[in-house]
Scaffold this motif. Structure first.
Motif, PDB file in Angstrom:
ATOM      1  N   ASP A 136       3.794  56.494   8.715  1.00 37.98           N
ATOM      2  CA  ASP A 136       3.022  55.750   7.704  1.00 37.98           C
ATOM      3  C   ASP A 136       2.447  54.468   8.302  1.00 37.98           C
ATOM      4  N   MET A 137       3.241  53.792   9.119  1.00 40.01           N
ATOM      5  CA  MET A 137       2.787  52.549   9.747  1.00 40.01           C
ATOM      6  C   MET A 137       1.621  52.835  10.693  1.00 40.01           C
ATOM      7  N   GLY A 138       1.756  53.892  11.497  1.00 42.17           N
ATOM      8  CA  GLY A 138       0.693  54.256  12.423  1.00 42.17           C
ATOM      9  C   GLY A 138      -0.591  54.631  11.693  1.00 42.17           C
ATOM     10  N   THR A 139      -0.455  55.366  10.605  1.00 45.46           N
ATOM     11  CA  THR A 139      -1.624  55.768   9.817  1.00 45.46           C
ATOM     12  C   THR A 139      -2.341  54.552   9.253  1.00 45.46           C
ATOM     13  N   LYS A 140      -1.588  53.604   8.746  1.00 48.99           N
ATOM     14  CA  LYS A 140      -2.190  52.390   8.172  1.00 48.99           C
ATOM     15  C   LYS A 140      -2.901  51.560   9.237  1.00 48.99           C
ATOM     16  N   LEU A 141      -2.321  51.488  10.434  1.00 56.76           N
ATOM     17  CA  LEU A 141      -2.955  50.740  11.517  1.00 56.76           C
ATOM     18  C   LEU A 141      -4.272  51.395  11.934  1.00 56.76           C
ATOM     19  N   LEU A 142      -4.271  52.732  12.019  1.00 58.04           N
ATOM     20  CA  LEU A 142      -5.499  53.435  12.374  1.00 58.04           C
ATOM     21  C   LEU A 142      -6.569  53.250  11.300  1.00 58.04           C
ATOM     22  N   GLN A 143      -6.148  53.288  10.048  1.00 56.64           N
ATOM     23  CA  GLN A 143      -7.096  53.073   8.953  1.00 56.64           C
ATOM     24  C   GLN A 143      -7.684  51.664   9.011  1.00 56.64           C
ATOM     25  N   GLN A 197      -0.643  46.567  18.375  1.00 60.88           N
ATOM     26  CA  GLN A 197       0.397  46.971  17.424  1.00 60.88           C
ATOM     27  C   GLN A 197       0.647  48.474  17.487  1.00 60.88           C
ATOM     28  N   LEU A 198      -0.436  49.251  17.634  1.00 53.93           N
ATOM     29  CA  LEU A 198      -0.288  50.696  17.787  1.00 53.93           C
ATOM     30  C   LEU A 198       0.436  51.031  19.084  1.00 53.93           C
ATOM     31  N   TYR A 199       0.077  50.324  20.144  1.00 51.87           N
ATOM     32  CA  TYR A 199       0.731  50.558  21.437  1.00 51.87           C
ATOM     33  C   TYR A 199       2.231  50.288  21.340  1.00 51.87           C
ATOM     34  N   ASP A 200       2.594  49.184  20.708  1.00 49.80           N
ATOM     35  CA  ASP A 200       4.012  48.843  20.566  1.00 49.80           C
ATOM     36  C   ASP A 200       4.758  49.923  19.778  1.00 49.80           C
ATOM     37  N   LEU A 201       4.083  50.493  18.778  1.00 47.31           N
ATOM     38  CA  LEU A 201       4.701  51.546  17.969  1.00 47.31           C
ATOM     39  C   LEU A 201       4.984  52.778  18.818  1.00 47.31           C
ATOM     40  N   PHE A 202       4.005  53.182  19.629  1.00 44.73           N
ATOM     41  CA  PHE A 202       4.172  54.372  20.471  1.00 44.73           C
ATOM     42  C   PHE A 202       5.095  54.101  21.657  1.00 44.73           C
ATOM     43  N   ALA A 203       5.035  52.875  22.192  1.00 43.02           N
ATOM     44  CA  ALA A 203       5.824  52.548  23.386  1.00 43.02           C
ATOM     45  C   ALA A 203       7.323  52.563  23.102  1.00 43.02           C
ATOM     46  N   LYS A 204       7.698  52.471  21.831  1.00 42.78           N
ATOM     47  CA  LYS A 204       9.118  52.572  21.483  1.00 42.78           C
ATOM     48  C   LYS A 204       9.639  53.989  21.692  1.00 42.78           C
ATOM     49  N   PHE A 247      -5.933  52.346  27.309  1.00 47.44           N
ATOM     50  CA  PHE A 247      -5.895  53.643  27.977  1.00 47.44           C
ATOM     51  C   PHE A 247      -4.537  54.317  27.801  1.00 47.44           C
ATOM     52  N   LEU A 248      -3.464  53.551  27.940  1.00 49.37           N
ATOM     53  CA  LEU A 248      -2.121  54.116  27.783  1.00 49.37           C
ATOM     54  C   LEU A 248      -1.907  54.618  26.357  1.00 49.37           C
ATOM     55  N   LEU A 249      -2.447  53.899  25.384  1.00 47.06           N
ATOM     56  CA  LEU A 249      -2.332  54.342  23.989  1.00 47.06           C
ATOM     57  C   LEU A 249      -3.045  55.676  23.801  1.00 47.06           C
ATOM     58  N   THR A 250      -4.223  55.816  24.401  1.00 47.69           N
ATOM     59  CA  THR A 250      -4.956  57.073  24.320  1.00 47.69           C
ATOM     60  C   THR A 250      -4.127  58.215  24.898  1.00 47.69           C
ATOM     61  N   CYS A 251      -3.484  57.961  26.029  1.00 54.68           N
ATOM     62  CA  CYS A 251      -2.632  58.977  26.655  1.00 54.68           C
ATOM     63  C   CYS A 251      -1.487  59.374  25.727  1.00 54.68           C
ATOM     64  N   MET A 252      -0.842  58.379  25.135  1.00 56.07           N
ATOM     65  CA  MET A 252       0.297  58.668  24.271  1.00 56.07           C
ATOM     66  C   MET A 252      -0.125  59.412  23.011  1.00 56.07           C
ATOM     67  N   MET A 253      -1.266  59.027  22.445  1.00 56.06           N
ATOM     68  CA  MET A 253      -1.728  59.675  21.214  1.00 56.06           C
ATOM     69  C   MET A 253      -2.152  61.117  21.462  1.00 56.06           C
ATOM     70  N   GLY A 278     -10.020  44.172  17.024  1.00 53.20           N
ATOM     71  CA  GLY A 278      -9.435  45.497  17.217  1.00 53.20           C
ATOM     72  C   GLY A 278      -8.339  45.510  18.264  1.00 53.20           C
ATOM     73  N   ARG A 279      -8.428  44.613  19.228  1.00 54.25           N
ATOM     74  CA  ARG A 279      -7.395  44.557  20.266  1.00 54.25           C
ATOM     75  C   ARG A 279      -6.020  44.230  19.670  1.00 54.25           C
ATOM     76  N   ILE A 280      -6.004  43.429  18.627  1.00 57.43           N
ATOM     77  CA  ILE A 280      -4.742  43.076  17.977  1.00 57.43           C
ATOM     78  C   ILE A 280      -4.105  44.318  17.363  1.00 57.43           C
ATOM     79  N   ILE A 281      -4.932  45.119  16.675  1.00 58.35           N
ATOM     80  CA  ILE A 281      -4.420  46.346  16.060  1.00 58.35           C
ATOM     81  C   ILE A 281      -4.015  47.349  17.135  1.00 58.35           C
TER      82      ILE A 281
END
Length: 221
Positions: free
Chosen positions: A51-58, A84-91, A113-119, A78-81
Protein backbone atom coordinates in the motif's frame (compact mmCIF):
# COMPACT_ATOMS: atom_id res chain seq x y z
CA UNK A 1 33.41 6.89 -12.63
CA UNK A 2 30.21 8.90 -12.58
CA UNK A 3 26.92 7.43 -11.52
CA UNK A 4 24.91 5.70 -14.22
CA UNK A 5 24.87 9.09 -15.01
CA UNK A 6 21.68 10.91 -15.67
CA UNK A 7 18.76 8.51 -15.37
CA UNK A 8 15.78 9.98 -13.49
CA UNK A 9 13.02 7.64 -12.31
CA UNK A 10 10.25 10.23 -12.60
CA UNK A 11 11.18 10.91 -16.24
CA UNK A 12 9.34 7.77 -17.30
CA UNK A 13 6.15 9.75 -16.72
CA UNK A 14 6.94 12.78 -18.90
CA UNK A 15 9.16 13.74 -21.80
CA UNK A 16 11.63 16.50 -22.60
CA UNK A 17 14.97 16.62 -24.40
CA UNK A 18 17.17 16.59 -21.31
CA UNK A 19 19.94 14.08 -20.69
CA UNK A 20 17.82 12.64 -17.85
CA UNK A 21 14.96 11.87 -20.18
CA UNK A 22 17.17 10.45 -22.92
CA UNK A 23 18.78 8.02 -20.46
CA UNK A 24 15.37 7.04 -19.08
CA UNK A 25 14.03 6.29 -22.56
CA UNK A 26 17.10 4.14 -23.28
CA UNK A 27 16.36 2.01 -20.22
CA UNK A 28 12.67 1.70 -21.04
CA UNK A 29 13.60 0.61 -24.56
CA UNK A 30 15.44 -2.48 -23.29
CA UNK A 31 12.95 -3.47 -20.56
CA UNK A 32 11.35 -6.12 -22.77
CA UNK A 33 14.64 -7.11 -24.40
CA UNK A 34 16.39 -8.37 -21.27
CA UNK A 35 16.87 -12.16 -21.54
CA UNK A 36 14.80 -14.22 -19.15
CA UNK A 37 16.91 -15.23 -16.18
CA UNK A 38 15.96 -17.82 -13.56
CA UNK A 39 17.96 -15.88 -10.94
CA UNK A 40 15.48 -13.04 -10.66
CA UNK A 41 15.54 -10.78 -7.64
CA UNK A 42 12.94 -12.04 -5.19
CA UNK A 43 11.09 -9.29 -3.37
CA UNK A 44 8.03 -9.96 -1.23
CA UNK A 45 6.05 -7.19 0.43
CA UNK A 46 3.51 -7.30 3.18
CA UNK A 47 0.16 -5.66 2.50
CA UNK A 48 1.09 -2.49 4.39
CA UNK A 49 4.33 -2.17 2.39
CA UNK A 50 2.50 -2.72 -0.90
CA UNK A 51 0.00 0.00 0.00
CA UNK A 52 2.85 2.38 0.85
CA UNK A 53 4.61 1.65 -2.44
CA UNK A 54 1.40 2.15 -4.41
CA UNK A 55 0.76 5.52 -2.77
CA UNK A 56 4.31 6.68 -3.48
CA UNK A 57 4.00 5.72 -7.14
CA UNK A 58 0.66 7.50 -7.37
CA UNK A 59 2.20 10.62 -5.83
CA UNK A 60 5.02 10.55 -8.36
CA UNK A 61 2.70 10.15 -11.35
CA UNK A 62 0.51 12.97 -10.03
CA UNK A 63 3.59 15.15 -9.63
CA UNK A 64 4.87 14.26 -13.12
CA UNK A 65 1.68 15.52 -14.82
CA UNK A 66 1.36 18.63 -12.64
CA UNK A 67 1.98 21.51 -15.05
CA UNK A 68 2.06 24.00 -12.16
CA UNK A 69 5.70 23.04 -11.72
CA UNK A 70 8.47 23.32 -14.28
CA UNK A 71 10.05 20.13 -15.60
CA UNK A 72 13.15 20.73 -13.52
CA UNK A 73 11.13 21.30 -10.36
CA UNK A 74 9.07 18.16 -10.96
CA UNK A 75 12.30 16.24 -11.39
CA UNK A 76 13.76 17.67 -8.17
CA UNK A 77 10.61 16.93 -6.16
CA UNK A 78 10.41 13.50 -7.76
CA UNK A 79 13.84 12.60 -6.42
CA UNK A 80 12.45 12.77 -2.88
CA UNK A 81 9.72 10.26 -3.73
CA UNK A 82 12.20 8.09 -5.61
CA UNK A 83 14.44 7.98 -2.52
CA UNK A 84 11.45 6.87 -0.41
CA UNK A 85 10.61 4.14 -2.92
CA UNK A 86 14.24 3.04 -2.99
CA UNK A 87 14.34 2.80 0.81
CA UNK A 88 11.17 0.68 0.73
CA UNK A 89 12.64 -1.79 -1.77
CA UNK A 90 16.16 -1.73 -0.28
CA UNK A 91 14.77 -3.21 2.94
CA UNK A 92 13.99 -6.35 0.96
CA UNK A 93 17.02 -6.65 -1.30
CA UNK A 94 20.45 -5.05 -1.24
CA UNK A 95 22.17 -4.26 -4.50
CA UNK A 96 25.75 -3.04 -4.71
CA UNK A 97 25.93 0.44 -6.19
CA UNK A 98 29.11 -0.32 -8.14
CA UNK A 99 29.85 -2.63 -11.03
CA UNK A 100 33.57 -3.13 -11.67
CA UNK A 101 34.93 -3.45 -15.20
CA UNK A 102 38.39 -4.12 -13.75
CA UNK A 103 40.12 -3.44 -10.43
CA UNK A 104 40.31 0.30 -11.16
CA UNK A 105 37.32 1.05 -13.35
CA UNK A 106 33.71 0.86 -12.25
CA UNK A 107 30.20 2.18 -12.81
CA UNK A 108 28.62 3.89 -9.81
CA UNK A 109 24.90 3.20 -10.04
CA UNK A 110 22.30 5.77 -9.05
CA UNK A 111 19.33 5.05 -6.79
CA UNK A 112 17.02 5.74 -9.74
CA UNK A 113 18.67 2.97 -11.74
CA UNK A 114 18.83 0.55 -8.80
CA UNK A 115 15.14 1.17 -8.07
CA UNK A 116 14.31 0.31 -11.68
CA UNK A 117 16.27 -2.94 -11.33
CA UNK A 118 14.48 -3.86 -8.12
CA UNK A 119 11.03 -3.03 -9.47
CA UNK A 120 11.67 -5.21 -12.53
CA UNK A 121 13.42 -7.96 -10.53
CA UNK A 122 16.50 -7.69 -12.75
CA UNK A 123 20.10 -7.49 -11.61
CA UNK A 124 21.91 -4.29 -12.72
CA UNK A 125 24.50 -6.24 -14.72
CA UNK A 126 21.74 -7.77 -16.88
CA UNK A 127 20.38 -4.30 -17.63
CA UNK A 128 23.78 -2.93 -18.60
CA UNK A 129 24.78 -5.99 -20.65
CA UNK A 130 21.50 -5.86 -22.58
CA UNK A 131 21.95 -2.15 -23.17
CA UNK A 132 25.46 -2.68 -24.57
CA UNK A 133 24.14 -5.37 -26.93
CA UNK A 134 21.99 -2.66 -28.49
CA UNK A 135 24.87 -0.19 -28.78
CA UNK A 136 26.49 -1.47 -31.96
CA UNK A 137 27.58 1.42 -34.16
CA UNK A 138 28.40 -0.87 -37.14
CA UNK A 139 24.89 -2.36 -37.03
CA UNK A 140 23.29 1.07 -36.82
CA UNK A 141 25.44 2.61 -39.58
CA UNK A 142 24.80 -0.31 -41.93
CA UNK A 143 21.04 0.00 -41.44
CA UNK A 144 21.15 3.79 -41.75
CA UNK A 145 23.22 3.71 -44.95
CA UNK A 146 20.70 1.29 -46.49
CA UNK A 147 17.70 3.33 -45.26
CA UNK A 148 16.63 0.52 -42.94
CA UNK A 149 17.42 2.11 -39.59
CA UNK A 150 14.86 2.16 -36.77
CA UNK A 151 14.81 4.33 -33.68
CA UNK A 152 17.28 3.15 -31.05
CA UNK A 153 17.31 5.32 -27.90
CA UNK A 154 20.32 3.43 -26.52
CA UNK A 155 22.48 4.63 -29.40
CA UNK A 156 20.72 7.98 -29.16
CA UNK A 157 21.95 8.30 -25.59
CA UNK A 158 25.51 7.30 -26.52
CA UNK A 159 25.63 9.73 -29.42
CA UNK A 160 24.31 12.59 -27.29
CA UNK A 161 27.00 11.87 -24.68
CA UNK A 162 29.53 11.82 -27.51
CA UNK A 163 28.24 15.25 -28.55
CA UNK A 164 28.67 16.71 -25.08
CA UNK A 165 25.87 15.60 -22.75
CA UNK A 166 27.15 14.95 -19.24
CA UNK A 167 30.54 16.59 -19.84
CA UNK A 168 32.15 13.20 -20.41
CA UNK A 169 34.07 14.04 -23.59
CA UNK A 170 37.76 13.15 -23.52
CA UNK A 171 39.13 16.14 -25.44
CA UNK A 172 42.69 14.84 -25.30
CA UNK A 173 41.58 11.66 -27.06
CA UNK A 174 39.66 13.66 -29.68
CA UNK A 175 42.84 15.39 -30.75
CA UNK A 176 44.79 12.17 -31.30
CA UNK A 177 45.76 11.09 -34.85
CA UNK A 178 43.78 7.88 -34.36
CA UNK A 179 40.51 9.66 -33.63
CA UNK A 180 40.96 12.02 -36.59
CA UNK A 181 41.63 9.06 -38.89
CA UNK A 182 38.64 7.24 -37.45
CA UNK A 183 36.33 10.17 -38.26
CA UNK A 184 37.74 10.50 -41.78
CA UNK A 185 37.28 6.78 -42.35
CA UNK A 186 33.75 6.91 -40.96
CA UNK A 187 32.76 9.55 -43.49
CA UNK A 188 33.94 7.34 -46.37
CA UNK A 189 32.30 4.16 -45.11
CA UNK A 190 29.08 4.28 -47.10
CA UNK A 191 30.87 5.16 -50.36
CA UNK A 192 33.45 2.42 -49.84
CA UNK A 193 30.84 -0.30 -49.51
CA UNK A 194 28.07 1.31 -51.56
CA UNK A 195 27.53 -1.66 -53.89
CA UNK A 196 26.88 -4.08 -51.01
CA UNK A 197 23.10 -3.72 -50.63
CA UNK A 198 22.35 -6.69 -48.38
CA UNK A 199 21.99 -5.58 -44.74
CA UNK A 200 23.64 -8.63 -43.15
CA UNK A 201 26.57 -8.40 -45.54
CA UNK A 202 26.95 -4.68 -44.90
CA UNK A 203 26.89 -5.24 -41.13
CA UNK A 204 29.61 -7.90 -41.42
CA UNK A 205 31.75 -5.57 -43.53
CA UNK A 206 31.36 -2.72 -41.06
CA UNK A 207 32.27 -4.94 -38.13
CA UNK A 208 35.36 -6.10 -40.01
CA UNK A 209 36.29 -2.47 -40.73
CA UNK A 210 35.92 -1.51 -37.07
CA UNK A 211 38.00 -4.50 -35.92
CA UNK A 212 40.79 -3.57 -38.32
CA UNK A 213 40.89 0.08 -37.34
CA UNK A 214 40.87 -0.73 -33.62
CA UNK A 215 43.83 -3.08 -34.10
CA UNK A 216 45.93 -0.05 -35.05
CA UNK A 217 44.75 2.16 -32.22
CA UNK A 218 47.68 1.62 -29.87
CA UNK A 219 50.16 2.33 -32.68
CA UNK A 220 48.92 5.95 -33.04
CA UNK A 221 48.86 7.03 -29.38
Amino acid sequence: MRAFWCRSFIDQNFKDNSSYNIATRALRFINDKIPKNPKLLKIEFKEKERDMGTKLLQRQVKLAINRNYSTGERRNRGRIITAQLYDLFAKKVRLKDRIYLDENTYFKLSKDFLLTCMMNSVHPSHYINTMMQHASTPDFLAAMHLDKATYNPVLGLIHRVHDGYGDLIDWEYRHTPFFKRFIMDLQELNKRYFFYRDLDQRIALYHGWLDRILETRDEEF
